[in-house]
Design a protein around this motif. Structure first.
Motif, short mmCIF file in Angstrom:
data_model
loop_
_atom_site.label_atom_id
_atom_site.label_comp_id
_atom_site.label_asym_id
_atom_site.label_seq_id
_atom_site.Cartn_x
_atom_site.Cartn_y
_atom_site.Cartn_z
N VAL A 136 0.71 -1.12 -0.34
CA VAL A 136 -0.07 0.20 -0.06
C VAL A 136 0.90 1.05 0.08
O VAL A 136 1.95 1.39 0.49
N GLN A 137 0.64 1.87 -0.43
CA GLN A 137 1.12 3.52 -0.93
C GLN A 137 0.65 4.46 -0.33
O GLN A 137 -0.95 4.38 -1.14
N GLY A 138 0.37 5.70 0.32
CA GLY A 138 -0.81 6.65 0.90
C GLY A 138 0.37 7.41 1.46
O GLY A 138 0.99 8.03 1.52
N GLN A 139 -0.75 8.58 2.58
CA GLN A 139 -0.25 9.49 3.48
C GLN A 139 -2.12 9.70 3.94
O GLN A 139 -2.53 8.97 4.34
N VAL A 140 -1.23 10.10 5.73
CA VAL A 140 -2.02 10.43 6.54
C VAL A 140 -1.71 11.68 6.82
O VAL A 140 -1.18 12.89 6.73
N LEU A 152 3.23 4.53 4.82
CA LEU A 152 2.35 6.10 4.84
C LEU A 152 3.08 7.22 4.80
O LEU A 152 3.91 7.32 5.64
N ASP A 153 3.07 8.10 3.87
CA ASP A 153 3.60 9.71 4.30
C ASP A 153 3.01 10.10 5.39
O ASP A 153 1.20 9.74 5.41
N LEU A 154 3.49 11.22 6.17
CA LEU A 154 2.69 11.85 7.07
C LEU A 154 3.05 13.24 6.77
O LEU A 154 3.39 13.95 7.02
N TYR A 155 0.97 14.30 6.90
CA TYR A 155 2.10 15.40 6.81
C TYR A 155 0.42 15.77 8.19
O TYR A 155 0.33 15.75 8.15
N LEU A 158 -1.72 21.43 7.69
CA LEU A 158 -1.48 22.20 6.27
C LEU A 158 -1.00 21.46 5.36
O LEU A 158 -0.78 22.00 4.42
N HIS A 159 -1.13 20.17 5.32
CA HIS A 159 -0.93 19.22 4.28
C HIS A 159 0.25 19.42 4.24
O HIS A 159 1.49 19.28 3.02
N GLU A 160 1.61 20.15 4.90
CA GLU A 160 2.84 19.54 4.87
C GLU A 160 3.64 19.14 5.37
O GLU A 160 3.57 18.37 6.15
N LEU A 161 4.53 18.64 4.62
CA LEU A 161 4.63 16.88 4.76
C LEU A 161 5.99 17.09 6.19
O LEU A 161 6.74 17.82 6.44
N VAL A 162 5.99 15.76 7.14
CA VAL A 162 6.38 16.13 7.88
C VAL A 162 7.24 14.63 8.01
O VAL A 162 8.54 14.80 8.66
N LYS A 163 6.34 13.63 7.84
CA LYS A 163 7.94 12.45 7.31
C LYS A 163 7.32 11.58 6.42
O LYS A 163 6.45 11.07 6.02
N GLN A 164 8.62 11.67 5.38
CA GLN A 164 8.27 10.84 4.56
C GLN A 164 8.57 9.17 4.96
O GLN A 164 9.00 9.03 5.63
N SER A 165 8.02 8.31 3.57
CA SER A 165 7.78 7.20 4.43
C SER A 165 9.25 6.40 3.90
O SER A 165 10.11 6.88 3.26
N THR A 166 9.72 5.09 5.30
CA THR A 166 11.15 4.96 4.58
C THR A 166 10.68 4.55 3.57
O THR A 166 11.75 3.31 3.29
N LEU A 167 9.69 3.78 3.35
CA LEU A 167 9.60 2.15 2.54
C LEU A 167 8.88 2.86 0.78
O LEU A 167 7.88 2.96 1.61
N GLN A 168 9.72 3.60 0.23
CA GLN A 168 9.18 4.66 -0.64
C GLN A 168 9.34 2.83 -1.80
O GLN A 168 8.16 3.60 -3.16
#
Length: 177
Positions: A136-140, A152-155, A158-168
């Motif tokens: 699965v790929q996506g965002q929180v 899942l990437d964390l935002y 304000l929809h600003e990237l906080v932490k990119q997934s380590t599993l790209q």
């Protein structure tokens, strides 16, 4: 006990898209909201929005299953794999849920662009029952409880990237369960 509060699938040969599931209260159910498909189903499930869903005494709150291997006969094409993408879960709340999320993508049917925003689900057992994800790929976006899948990437709100997934790589599997 009901099998699922709201279920999309398993037959996907015509495709399902642009669906809004909103303002639903699901209680005493095996699954809350579910998407189910498998190789041989073909087509797509895309642009599905779940918003303002309440789960109460549910075994598995959110399910996406890509290996639902029931076919009416042997005449299906196993190479006809569905596309599952652009699935959004916003304002998902509840209590007494055993497993909040179980997304079972596969190498041949990965789940792409899943979004979780504003989710808080009280668990029956916090030690063993967390997000369960594979392929699965996506965002929180914003606050999500319990802790979401590592892939899942964390935002922030304000929809600003906080932490990119380590599993790209979408084929990386998160076995956090």
């Amino acid at each position: 006990m009901v099998s699922a509060g709201v279920s999309i699938g398993s037959e996907m040969s015509g495709g399902v898209s642009n669906v809004l599931v909103e303002n639903v209260h699901i209680w005493d159910s095996r699954r809350g909201v579910r998407i189910k498909t498998a190789p041989g189903r073909g087509a797509y499930v895309s642009n599905i929005v779940y918003r303002n869903i309440t789960l109460e005494h549910v075994r598995v709150g959110i399910v996406i299953k890509t290996n639902y291997n029931e076919h009416p006969d042997e005449g299906f094409d196993p190479k006809a794999v569905p596309i599952i993408e652009n699935i959004s879960y916003t304002s998902i709340h509840g209590h007494a849920v055993r497993v909040p999320v179980r997304i079972q993508g596969s190498a041949e049917i990965p789940v792409k662009n899943v979004t979780f925003h504003d989710m808080s689900v009280g668990l029956v057992d916090r030690k063993h029952h967390v997000f369960q994800c594979s392929f699965v790929q996506g965002q929180v976006i914003g606050y999500v409880f319990p802790v979401p899948c590592k892939n899942l990437d964390l935002y922030n709100e304000l929809h600003e990237l906080v932490k990119q997934s380590t599993l790209q790589n979408i084929s990386d599997i998160d076995y956090s369960f």
